[in-house]
Design an enzyme around this catalytic site. Structure first.
Site, PDB file in Angstrom:
ATOM      1  CD  GLU A 125     -22.760  10.937   7.991  1.00  0.00           C
ATOM      2  OE1 GLU A 125     -23.891  10.440   7.908  1.00  0.00           O
ATOM      3  OE2 GLU A 125     -22.386  11.939   7.341  1.00  0.00           O
ATOM      4  CB  SER A 168      -3.251 -12.508   2.490  1.00  0.00           C
ATOM      5  OG  SER A 168      -4.268 -11.743   1.874  1.00  0.00           O
ATOM      6  CG  ASN A 169      -5.175 -12.645  -1.754  1.00  0.00           C
ATOM      7  OD1 ASN A 169      -6.364 -12.463  -1.994  1.00  0.00           O
ATOM      8  ND2 ASN A 169      -4.360 -11.662  -1.370  1.00  0.00           N
ATOM      9  CE1 TYR A 220      -2.774  -3.244   0.461  1.00  0.00           C
ATOM     10  CE2 TYR A 220      -3.309  -2.572   2.692  1.00  0.00           C
ATOM     11  CZ  TYR A 220      -3.427  -3.469   1.652  1.00  0.00           C
ATOM     12  OH  TYR A 220      -4.211  -4.582   1.810  1.00  0.00           O
TER      13      TYR A 220
END
EC number: 1.1.-.-
Length: 323
Positions: A275, A166-167, A55
């Site tokens: 929110e 993962s995966n 990322y």
């Protein structure tokens, strides 16, 4: 920190919070946003933060965590932080240096969970997606059992409290579980999982082997042009899901998250919107009736928002198998 987030025990004795905050930010301008949204997430009670070397925002996420420790909102031990080993570092000698690099960026002494991000190995180097002159990915050949041994050493060294994958598909999980001399089982398998891809067979296999399934893309997906088909239906607009949301007086996103928690799955929710980040915490305020769970089970259509097609030519590509 008084968080209402429940936890599930992992097979190594540690515990993972069942709701996590995803931090994937595709574009450069979202990196700073991911720092701000992580601070908000910690403020409203998220304690499980999911990130990755891929990322490219671990520095920002580390700063967010540190600022919340410094202002007294949380202690380090309140936070459950996940990082992931990227495919260019599958060679055993690269595993620990890669984790140490993440820790330096984060300014942390350890991660709570370290995952092999994807079972396809890529050529080592600084490029995340190394390509040849024709634009094809340059793959690497690594025995993932050797990678796993290096992951085990990271756990022994105290750099990662828990380790997982993962995966991975069932066959790849089996390969690790049946590895001669296995020291630690993977504590989890983080995979794409949502109402349109409910992973029921993989979930059953994981439960049978005391492996927690962690769901990314639990709300469907934002439309990342480079990795998803834009013609795919928007999960949160599904009429059955929207009707269910009306019935429970909740948002479709909350129903989609609650569905996972009620199946014993750890769900990751990603948002840059304050929110919505706050709203996602309401998932602990209600439960779904078993009849409604069955209706939601019926929405499965084996649809991947993240098909990872660019990795298809590699023998370890995980998504050709049924599960």
């Amino acid at each position: 920190m008084n968080s209402k987030i429940q936890k599930i025990e992992l097979n190594d004795g540690h515990s993972i919070p069942v709701l996590g905050f995803g931090t994937y930010a595709t574009e450069e301008h979202l990196k700073k946003k991911s720092m701000e949204s992580t601070k908000i997430a910690i403020d409203v009670g998220f304690c499980h933060i999911d990130c990755s070397h891929l990322y490219q925002n671990e520095e920002e996420i580390g700063q967010a965590i540190l600022s919340k420790i410094e202002d007294g909102t949380v202690k380090r031990e309140d936070i459950f932080y996940t990082s992931k080993l990227w495919s260019t570092s599958h060679r055993p000698e690269l595993v620990r240096p890669s984790l140490e690099n993440s820790l330096r960026k984060l300014n942390l002494d350890y991660v709570d969970l370290y995952l092999i991000h994807f079972p396809v190995s890529l050529k080592p180097g600084n490029e995340l997606l190394p390509k040849d002159e024709h634009g094809n990915l340059i793959f690497d050949t690594v025995d993932l059992c050797d990678t796993w041994e290096a992951m085990e050493k990271c756990k022994d060294a105290g750099l990662a409290k828990s380790i997982g994958v993962s995966n991975f598909n069932r066959r790849q999980l089996e390969m690790i579980l049946n590895k001669p001399g296995l020291k630690y089982k993977p504590v989890c398998n983080q995979v794409e999982c949502h109402l349109y891809l409910n992973q029921s067979k993989l979930l059953a296999y994981c439960k049978m082997n005391d492996i927690v399934l962690v769901a990314y893309g639990a709300l469907g997906t934002q439309r990342y042009k480079y990795c998803i088909n834009e013609d795919t239906p928007v999960l949160l607009d599904d009429p059955v899901l929207c009707a269910m949301a009306k019935k429970y007086k909740r948002t479709p996103a909350l129903i989609a998250l609650r569905y996972q928690l009620d199946r014993g799955i750890v769900a990751l929710a990603k948002s840059f919107n304050e929110e919505r980040i706050r709203e996602n915490m309401q998932v602990f305020d209600f439960q779904l009736a078993s009849d409604d769970m069955k209706i939601l089970d019926g929405l499965d259509r084996n649809l991947r928002y993240f098909p990872a097609d660019m990795f298809k030519a590699h023998p370890n590509f995980p998504f050709f198998d049924e599960y």
